[in-house]
Scaffold this motif. Structure first.
Motif, short mmCIF file in Angstrom:
data_model
loop_
_atom_site.label_atom_id
_atom_site.label_comp_id
_atom_site.label_asym_id
_atom_site.label_seq_id
_atom_site.Cartn_x
_atom_site.Cartn_y
_atom_site.Cartn_z
N ARG A 1 -16.60 -58.06 0.08
CA ARG A 1 -17.67 -57.91 -1.03
C ARG A 1 -18.72 -58.92 -0.80
O ARG A 1 -19.94 -58.65 -0.91
CB ARG A 1 -16.85 -58.10 -2.22
CG ARG A 1 -17.91 -58.03 -3.48
CD ARG A 1 -17.03 -57.72 -4.47
NE ARG A 1 -18.03 -57.57 -5.66
CZ ARG A 1 -17.74 -57.09 -7.14
NH1 ARG A 1 -16.41 -56.95 -7.14
NH2 ARG A 1 -18.51 -57.01 -8.19
N LEU A 2 -18.19 -60.05 -0.29
CA LEU A 2 -18.98 -61.29 -0.14
C LEU A 2 -19.33 -61.95 1.03
O LEU A 2 -20.29 -62.81 1.32
CB LEU A 2 -18.62 -62.34 -1.24
CG LEU A 2 -18.60 -61.91 -2.61
CD1 LEU A 2 -18.08 -63.22 -3.45
CD2 LEU A 2 -19.92 -61.47 -3.08
N ARG A 3 -18.58 -61.66 2.14
CA ARG A 3 -18.57 -62.07 3.27
C ARG A 3 -19.10 -60.95 4.52
O ARG A 3 -18.09 -60.42 5.12
CB ARG A 3 -17.20 -62.75 3.90
CG ARG A 3 -16.91 -63.84 2.95
CD ARG A 3 -15.55 -64.59 3.50
NE ARG A 3 -15.84 -65.37 4.86
CZ ARG A 3 -16.27 -66.24 5.14
NH1 ARG A 3 -16.92 -67.18 4.00
NH2 ARG A 3 -16.64 -66.85 6.34
N GLY B 1 -19.05 -55.43 6.33
CA GLY B 1 -18.03 -56.22 6.13
C GLY B 1 -17.56 -56.78 7.22
O GLY B 1 -17.74 -56.30 8.54
N SER B 2 -16.90 -57.90 7.33
CA SER B 2 -16.27 -58.83 8.46
C SER B 2 -14.94 -58.79 8.63
O SER B 2 -14.15 -59.37 9.57
CB SER B 2 -16.92 -60.28 8.43
OG SER B 2 -16.58 -60.80 7.41
N TYR B 3 -14.28 -58.26 7.65
CA TYR B 3 -12.62 -58.55 7.96
C TYR B 3 -12.08 -57.88 8.80
O TYR B 3 -11.34 -58.73 9.73
CB TYR B 3 -12.04 -57.76 6.35
CG TYR B 3 -10.83 -57.87 6.28
CD1 TYR B 3 -9.80 -58.95 5.54
CD2 TYR B 3 -9.60 -56.86 6.93
CE1 TYR B 3 -8.59 -58.90 5.40
CE2 TYR B 3 -8.21 -56.94 6.96
CZ TYR B 3 -7.90 -57.87 6.12
OH TYR B 3 -6.38 -57.98 6.14
N ASN B 4 -12.52 -56.80 9.19
CA ASN B 4 -11.81 -55.90 10.62
C ASN B 4 -11.80 -56.73 11.57
O ASN B 4 -10.98 -56.79 12.60
CB ASN B 4 -12.05 -54.63 10.65
CG ASN B 4 -11.52 -53.92 9.51
OD1 ASN B 4 -10.29 -54.08 8.83
ND2 ASN B 4 -12.20 -52.46 9.15
N VAL B 5 -12.97 -57.52 11.95
CA VAL B 5 -13.39 -58.34 13.00
C VAL B 5 -12.51 -59.64 13.21
O VAL B 5 -11.81 -59.89 14.12
CB VAL B 5 -14.93 -58.49 13.14
CG1 VAL B 5 -15.05 -59.21 14.50
CG2 VAL B 5 -15.45 -57.19 13.38
#
Length: 457
Positions: A217-219, A226-230
């Motif tokens: 949501r914010l990163r 979104g950057s989570y999966n990386v």
């Protein structure tokens, strides 16, 4: 000064000045309201409907014994205050390898990496001068700490690498020892960088906010995705490659995830053993800011986390949560307990342009520019101001029970919210006190569990 509180049906009292923590029963809990004088006539008159007179007398005798042993209601005399005499030294530096970033995090205090200035990269010569400056101002101190920071420092990893090699050469020349650390968002972690970090860096901080929907949501990346999966698989690999020690995954919780205990547990379930999730610090103009109205939900999240934290430890699935760690055996020295991180005094930040600030959170505020490593200038008068700022010179801290644990809080947050580094950020104080109560309660509950096990044996 004392502070009594109850968590998980366990009553505790902290003696502020000695640091002693006592597990107490309901009788002692009630009696503490009459200390330190303990006038028996008043006590018996008030409490005779609840306790027998002889029970009250025994309780008072027990409390007075603790007072005599300087474990309760201890004083802190002027002569006990830490001495700030002698030549000041700088022992730690936040070296900004990049004022640029490959993420565009909404809540970034560094204005998505540029610190409200132009985007720039640290060059090798400026970096060398920064390390030289640290050596020159470190006096007789041998161990020096350098955290490579940003923006995103891995965007400038070749220079970071060369500076580490330069530092190793200077160690031998000046009889110093550099402890290098790095703070990264993890997007650029690869095999080569990971191998080098594990060889040369004593600690690594990787930023992850928790659950995918919370993190993304914010990163977001520069492209808005979104950057989570990386980041997540790379961070997991880093943690495993460091044998689950000498690193932290660090998250930020906001108004959007006041149930941040779920994010902590998400990170624990992903395999991380060293976890820190911090409250966002933002003005009320930002939609994600935290306010007084959010405190109860935040407190509830800490309480829930405490329960699961203890349960998982019993089950052999424990993890470390940064804010639940407290040293009850020795702790920091008196000077450290009263002054905290040492920003502007023992600790400084250096920008890619070579400018010096009290810490990374002051960078960009020209009122707090302390000098430059390029010409060796340094504002020693400002250093004296920061050096003299401690829990004894902060009016609000003087009467606070948590002062020797938080050490007066963050100077940058104080400046940003009150315009004065001596006036603490009140919302931050409220949350810090709750975290500390949880940390002390964990120690008490673990002690009670150990005692119960010993009795069973």
């Amino acid at each position: 000064m004392i502070h009594k509180f109850k968590i998980e049906d366990v009553r505790l009292v902290l003696d502020v000045n000695s640091g002693a923590v006592h597990i107490i029963d309901e009788l002692i809990w009630d009696l503490l309201d009459y200390g330190p004088q303990f006038f028996m006539g008043k006590i018996v008159e008030d409490l005779r409907g609840k306790y027998k007179a002889e029970e009250l007398e025994e309780g008072v005798i027990e409390l007075k014994k603790l007072i005599e042993e300087e474990m309760l209601y201890t004083s802190w005399d002027e002569e006990d205050k830490p001495s700030m005499t002698g030549e000041p030294v700088i022992k730690a530096m936040c070296l900004h390898a990049a004022h640029d970033c490959n993420l565009r995090c909404s809540y970034c205090f560094a204005s998505t990496g540029d610190f409200k200035g132009k985007r720039s990269i640290l060059d090798l010569e400026t970096g060398k001068k920064a390390l030289d400056f640290l050596i020159q101002h470190s006096g007789n101190r041998r161990n020096l700490e350098v955290d490579f920071f940003g923006g995103e420092p891995l965007m400038n990893f070749p220079v970071v690498r060369e500076l580490v090699e330069y530092g190793r050469k200077q160690e031998k020349k000046y009889n110093k020892k550099f402890r290098f650390t790095i703070t990264t968002n993890g997007l650029l972690l690869n095999e080569d960088i990971l191998e080098y970090i594990n060889k040369e860096f004593v600690n690594v901080v990787v930023s992850i906010d928790g659950r995918p929907e919370v993190h993304d949501r914010l990163r977001k990346t520069c492209a808005g995705t979104g950057s989570y999966n990386v980041i997540m698989p790379r961070a997991v690999k880093l943690a495993e490659s460091r044998n689950q020690t000498d690193y932290y995954v660090r998250g930020t919780f906001t108004k959007f995830n006041k149930d941040f205990d779920k994010d902590v547990l998400h990170l624990a379930d992903a395999g991380f053993k060293q976890i820190s999730v911090e409250p966002v610090v933002a003005s009320e103009e930002e939609e994600y800011h935290l306010s007084k109205e959010d405190l109860q939900e935040i407190y509830d999240a800490y309480d829930r986390l405490l329960k699961v934290y203890l349960e998982r430890k019993k089950q052999g699935r424990g993890f470390n949560f940064f804010h639940f760690q407290v040293d009850m055996e020795q702790g920091p020295c008196a000077a450290k307990r009263s002054t905290g991180c040492g920003a502007g005094n023992e600790y400084i930040a250096v920008t890619p342009e070579g400018d010096i600030y009290p810490c990374h959170q002051f960078v960009g505020n020209e009122d707090f520019k302390m000098g430059s490593v390029l010409d060796g200038s340094f504002d020693t008068e400002m250093q004296k101001v920061f050096r003299s700022t401690n829990v004894f010179t902060k009016e609000k801290c003087a009467s606070c029970w948590a002062k020797f644990y938080c050490s007066g809080g963050c100077a940058a947050n104080a400046q940003n919210f009150s315009g004065d580094i001596r006036i603490p950020y009140e919302l931050g104080c409220d949350m810090e006190k709750k975290r500390l109560e949880c940390a002390l309660a964990i120690k008490a509950l673990e002690y009670l569990e150990e005692e119960a096990m010993n009795q069973r044996v």
